[in-house]
Design a protein around this motif. Structure first.
Motif, short mmCIF file in Angstrom:
data_model
loop_
_atom_site.label_atom_id
_atom_site.label_comp_id
_atom_site.label_asym_id
_atom_site.label_seq_id
_atom_site.Cartn_x
_atom_site.Cartn_y
_atom_site.Cartn_z
N THR A 39 0.81 -1.23 0.00
CA THR A 39 0.00 0.00 0.00
C THR A 39 0.84 1.27 0.00
O THR A 39 0.33 2.35 -0.32
N GLY A 40 2.11 1.15 0.39
CA GLY A 40 2.96 2.33 0.45
C GLY A 40 2.74 3.15 1.70
O GLY A 40 3.15 4.32 1.78
N LEU A 41 2.11 2.55 2.70
CA LEU A 41 1.84 3.25 3.95
C LEU A 41 2.75 2.74 5.07
O LEU A 41 3.17 1.58 5.05
N ASN A 42 3.01 3.57 6.03
CA ASN A 42 3.76 3.17 7.22
C ASN A 42 2.99 2.07 7.95
O ASN A 42 1.76 2.12 8.04
N SER A 43 3.68 1.06 8.48
CA SER A 43 3.04 -0.09 9.12
C SER A 43 2.09 0.32 10.24
O SER A 43 0.97 -0.17 10.33
N THR A 44 2.55 1.23 11.08
CA THR A 44 1.73 1.66 12.22
C THR A 44 0.48 2.39 11.74
O THR A 44 -0.64 2.14 12.22
N TYR A 45 0.65 3.26 10.75
CA TYR A 45 -0.49 4.01 10.23
C TYR A 45 -1.47 3.08 9.52
O TYR A 45 -2.69 3.21 9.68
N LEU A 46 -0.93 2.12 8.75
CA LEU A 46 -1.79 1.17 8.05
C LEU A 46 -2.63 0.36 9.04
O LEU A 46 -3.83 0.17 8.84
N SER A 47 -2.00 -0.12 10.10
CA SER A 47 -2.71 -0.90 11.12
C SER A 47 -3.84 -0.10 11.74
O SER A 47 -4.96 -0.60 11.92
N ARG A 48 -3.54 1.15 12.08
CA ARG A 48 -4.54 2.01 12.71
C ARG A 48 -5.68 2.32 11.75
O ARG A 48 -6.87 2.26 12.11
N ILE B 137 -11.75 -4.44 12.44
CA ILE B 137 -10.93 -5.48 13.06
C ILE B 137 -9.48 -5.28 12.63
O ILE B 137 -9.20 -4.54 11.69
N THR B 138 -8.57 -5.97 13.29
CA THR B 138 -7.16 -5.83 12.96
C THR B 138 -6.85 -6.56 11.63
O THR B 138 -7.62 -7.43 11.20
N ILE B 139 -5.73 -6.20 11.03
CA ILE B 139 -5.30 -6.87 9.80
C ILE B 139 -5.09 -8.35 10.05
O ILE B 139 -5.51 -9.19 9.25
N LYS B 140 -4.47 -8.68 11.16
CA LYS B 140 -4.20 -10.08 11.50
C LYS B 140 -5.48 -10.89 11.56
O LYS B 140 -5.56 -12.00 11.02
N ARG B 141 -6.49 -10.34 12.21
CA ARG B 141 -7.78 -11.03 12.32
C ARG B 141 -8.45 -11.15 10.96
O ARG B 141 -9.02 -12.19 10.62
N PHE B 142 -8.39 -10.10 10.17
CA PHE B 142 -9.00 -10.11 8.84
C PHE B 142 -8.37 -11.19 7.97
O PHE B 142 -9.08 -11.93 7.27
N VAL B 143 -7.05 -11.30 8.00
CA VAL B 143 -6.34 -12.31 7.21
C VAL B 143 -6.75 -13.71 7.67
O VAL B 143 -7.00 -14.60 6.84
N LYS B 144 -6.83 -13.92 8.98
CA LYS B 144 -7.26 -15.23 9.51
C LYS B 144 -8.64 -15.59 8.98
O LYS B 144 -8.87 -16.71 8.50
N GLU B 145 -9.57 -14.65 9.06
CA GLU B 145 -10.95 -14.92 8.64
C GLU B 145 -11.03 -15.16 7.13
O GLU B 145 -11.80 -16.02 6.68
N ALA B 146 -10.26 -14.41 6.36
CA ALA B 146 -10.26 -14.59 4.90
C ALA B 146 -9.73 -15.96 4.53
O ALA B 146 -10.28 -16.65 3.65
N ARG B 147 -8.66 -16.39 5.18
CA ARG B 147 -8.07 -17.70 4.90
C ARG B 147 -9.01 -18.83 5.33
O ARG B 147 -9.19 -19.81 4.60
N VAL B 148 -9.61 -18.68 6.48
CA VAL B 148 -10.51 -19.71 6.97
C VAL B 148 -11.78 -19.77 6.12
O VAL B 148 -12.30 -20.87 5.85
N ASP B 149 -12.27 -18.64 5.67
CA ASP B 149 -13.45 -18.61 4.81
C ASP B 149 -13.19 -19.39 3.52
O ASP B 149 -14.03 -20.18 3.07
N THR B 150 -12.01 -19.19 2.94
CA THR B 150 -11.64 -19.93 1.73
C THR B 150 -11.46 -21.41 2.04
O THR B 150 -11.87 -22.27 1.26
#
Length: 246
Positions: A165-174, A182-195
């Motif tokens: 994305t070209g954004l700072n990690s802290t800013y992107l997370s916020r 939800i957090t990025i980590k949680r979103f990734v978990k849910e996306a992977r589990v959904d698939t």
């Protein structure tokens, strides 16, 4: 061969019995919750039987299984049409309904078709929900989400996504948490589990192949995350939901 005489006889008998075509086959009112992307309402209506697939109002085949498939086809067409009228892309809607119709055609039980119908309702509702989210999600977060879904087997850490994305990690997370909820980590978990759920339902791929293809470091991590999100292990989920050879 024309069926004019049979049709006239049927029309007469239905008229005498004050028969009317079910409202959901002539209007989209039955699918309001789907079109609005309200997943909670769709789930509730399915559970209460308010969004049921089958009814005694219209029999399309004397064979119960075929009757269920035909009703499925009509519902898929009505739902996709309603969603198209409300913003879902024509190609996406048609391909999605066609995909579910093909799956219904392969079902061997009425129960399997009914469960597939529930999946379809929720799938369309989720896509309509995404359309509404797109109007409030920023370009950077939309790019981040699209990348996640297109690269579920890749490194999806905050650092990797910040490079995308070209954004700072802290800013992107916020920003992600603020806009998505939800957090990025949680979103990734849910996306992977959904698939993973879809792969378990509609394929015979092994757990190891699924876990590797979706970016889980080990099969045990896959099982742990899957249970965290769904409440059951992949094995139990597959036993209850697999649509292969049903």
């Amino acid at each position: 061969m024309k069926v004019r005489n049979e049709l006239n006889a049927l029309l007469y008998s239905r008229k005498m019995g004050d028969f009317k075509i079910p409202e959901h086959l002539t209007q989209y009112s039955k699918f309001t919750s789907i079109v609005s992307g309200n997943l909670k309402s769709v789930s509730s209506e399915l559970k209460k039987g308010e969004l049921t697939l089958l009814s005694d109002e219209r029999v399309l085949s004397k064979n119960a299984l075929k009757n269920a498939v035909y009703h499925f086809v009509l519902s898929a067409s009505a739902i996709s049409g309603a969603c198209i009228d409300t913003g879902l892309g024509l190609t996406e809607a048609c391909m999605l309904s066609d995909l579910y119709i093909l799956k219904a055609d392969n079902c061997k039980t009425i129960d399997g078709i009914c469960r597939l119908y529930e999946d379809m309702c929720l799938d369309f509702a989720e896509r309509m929900q995404e359309i509404r989210k797109e109007t409030v999600i920023s370009l950077h977060i939309r790019k981040c989400i699209d990348y996640i879904y297109e690269n579920l087997g890749a490194d999806l850490s905050v650092k990797a996504l910040s490079n995308v994305t070209g954004l700072n990690s802290t800013y992107l997370s916020r920003l992600f948490r603020k806009e998505v909820g939800i957090t990025i980590k949680r979103f990734v978990k849910e996306a992977r589990v959904d698939t993973a759920q879809n792969l378990l339902r509609y394929s015979n791929l092994s757990y190891s192949v699924i876990s590797t293809s979706l970016g889980f470091s080990t099969q045990s991590v896959f099982i742990s995350v899957f249970k965290e999100i769904t409440g059951v292990t992949p094995k139990v989920y597959k036993q209850k939901n697999c649509m292969i050879h049903k």
